[in-house]
Design a protein around this motif. Structure first.
Motif, short mmCIF file in Angstrom:
data_model
loop_
_atom_site.label_atom_id
_atom_site.label_comp_id
_atom_site.label_asym_id
_atom_site.label_seq_id
_atom_site.Cartn_x
_atom_site.Cartn_y
_atom_site.Cartn_z
N PRO A 182 8.14 -10.16 4.26
CA PRO A 182 7.97 -9.17 5.34
C PRO A 182 7.06 -8.04 4.89
O PRO A 182 6.91 -7.79 3.70
CB PRO A 182 9.40 -8.67 5.59
CG PRO A 182 10.13 -8.92 4.31
CD PRO A 182 9.48 -10.13 3.70
N LYS A 183 6.45 -7.36 5.85
CA LYS A 183 5.59 -6.21 5.51
C LYS A 183 6.46 -4.98 5.29
O LYS A 183 7.55 -4.86 5.86
CB LYS A 183 4.61 -5.93 6.66
CG LYS A 183 3.66 -7.07 6.94
CD LYS A 183 2.62 -7.15 5.88
CE LYS A 183 1.62 -8.25 6.24
NZ LYS A 183 0.81 -8.64 5.14
N LYS A 184 5.93 -4.06 4.48
CA LYS A 184 6.62 -2.79 4.28
C LYS A 184 6.58 -1.98 5.57
O LYS A 184 5.70 -2.16 6.41
CB LYS A 184 5.97 -1.99 3.15
CG LYS A 184 6.19 -2.59 1.80
CD LYS A 184 5.59 -1.71 0.74
CE LYS A 184 5.82 -2.31 -0.62
NZ LYS A 184 5.29 -1.48 -1.68
N GLU A 185 7.54 -1.07 5.70
CA GLU A 185 7.67 -0.33 6.94
C GLU A 185 6.44 0.52 7.26
O GLU A 185 5.97 0.57 8.38
CB GLU A 185 8.91 0.57 6.86
CG GLU A 185 9.26 1.24 8.15
CD GLU A 185 10.57 1.99 8.06
OE1 GLU A 185 10.80 2.84 8.91
OE2 GLU A 185 11.36 1.73 7.14
N TYR A 186 5.92 1.21 6.26
CA TYR A 186 4.78 2.11 6.50
C TYR A 186 3.53 1.67 5.75
O TYR A 186 2.69 2.48 5.41
CB TYR A 186 5.13 3.54 6.07
CG TYR A 186 6.28 4.12 6.85
CD1 TYR A 186 6.10 4.50 8.17
CD2 TYR A 186 7.53 4.27 6.28
CE1 TYR A 186 7.14 5.03 8.90
CE2 TYR A 186 8.57 4.79 7.00
CZ TYR A 186 8.39 5.17 8.31
OH TYR A 186 9.41 5.69 9.03
N SER A 187 3.40 0.39 5.48
CA SER A 187 2.27 -0.08 4.71
C SER A 187 1.91 -1.49 5.15
O SER A 187 2.72 -2.20 5.75
CB SER A 187 2.62 -0.06 3.22
OG SER A 187 1.61 -0.62 2.45
N SER A 188 0.72 -1.90 4.81
CA SER A 188 0.30 -3.25 5.15
C SER A 188 0.60 -4.24 4.01
O SER A 188 0.32 -5.42 4.14
CB SER A 188 -1.19 -3.27 5.47
OG SER A 188 -1.93 -2.89 4.33
N TYR A 189 1.18 -3.74 2.92
CA TYR A 189 1.47 -4.60 1.78
C TYR A 189 2.80 -5.33 1.99
O TYR A 189 3.71 -4.81 2.64
CB TYR A 189 1.54 -3.79 0.49
CG TYR A 189 0.21 -3.25 0.06
CD1 TYR A 189 -0.71 -4.06 -0.57
CD2 TYR A 189 -0.14 -1.92 0.31
CE1 TYR A 189 -1.95 -3.57 -0.96
CE2 TYR A 189 -1.36 -1.42 -0.08
CZ TYR A 189 -2.26 -2.25 -0.72
OH TYR A 189 -3.48 -1.76 -1.10
N PRO A 190 2.93 -6.52 1.41
CA PRO A 190 4.19 -7.26 1.54
C PRO A 190 5.32 -6.54 0.79
O PRO A 190 5.10 -5.88 -0.22
CB PRO A 190 3.90 -8.61 0.89
CG PRO A 190 2.44 -8.68 0.68
CD PRO A 190 1.92 -7.29 0.72
#
Length: 158
Positions: free
Chosen positions: A77-85
């Motif tokens: 899943p993606k991080k809440e405030y980031s585009s990183y996994p």
């Protein structure tokens, strides 16, 4: 002439002056301090080197775990405030080493050869640690020697 011991001359008395005593005393203190600095520096260098290698090995193992999951089709899943996994949901330990790496970057880290002591930062850390330790030990010795000379200058010689 029944004495079997050879004739011994009494040792000539050469008492040290007050200044010479200061210099000798502070030189001995400086040598002890230099040895202590060298021992502490060596222990610190070994600890830092071991920690550096363990961190590199842990990062490699976590990248290997994450890469194995990614190759098996696991969707991070993606991080809440980031585009990183978000690798924390993967169950792999040490995921925080790769918090801001893409999956391709983590797979590239996992595909690289495993870190060894000699291919990592170990030799560099040991080299610089020994150089710094040696310099500090020499400076400590010379500082005490100089203090002895300074105090010797204030003594009154007969």
């Amino acid at each position: 002439m029944t004495d079997l011991l050879p004739h011994r001359h009494p040792r000539p008395a050469a008492p040290l002056t007050g200044g010479a005593r200061f210099i000798r005393g502070f030189t001995r203190i400086g040598a002890i301090v230099a040895v202590l600095v060298a021992l502490i520096g060596l222990a610190t260098t070994i600890t830092i080197t071991t920690t550096t290698y363990n961190n590199a090995d842990s990062s490699y193992r976590s990248a290997k775990c994450i890469a194995d999951l990614a190759r098996s089709g696991y969707s991070f899943p993606k991080k809440e405030y980031s585009s990183y996994p978000d690798y924390s949901s993967s169950g792999c330990t040490g995921f925080y080493d790769h918090s801001y790496n893409t999956i391709k970057e983590v797979i590239a880290i996992a595909d690289a050869p495993a870190p060894t002591f000699f291919t990592g930062d170990g030799p560099s850390v040991i080299g610089w640690g020994l150089v710094i330790t040696g310099l500090v030990a020499v400076v400590a010795y010379l500082a005490f020697w100089a203090i002895g000379w300074m105090f010797a200058g204030f003594t009154r010689e007969p």
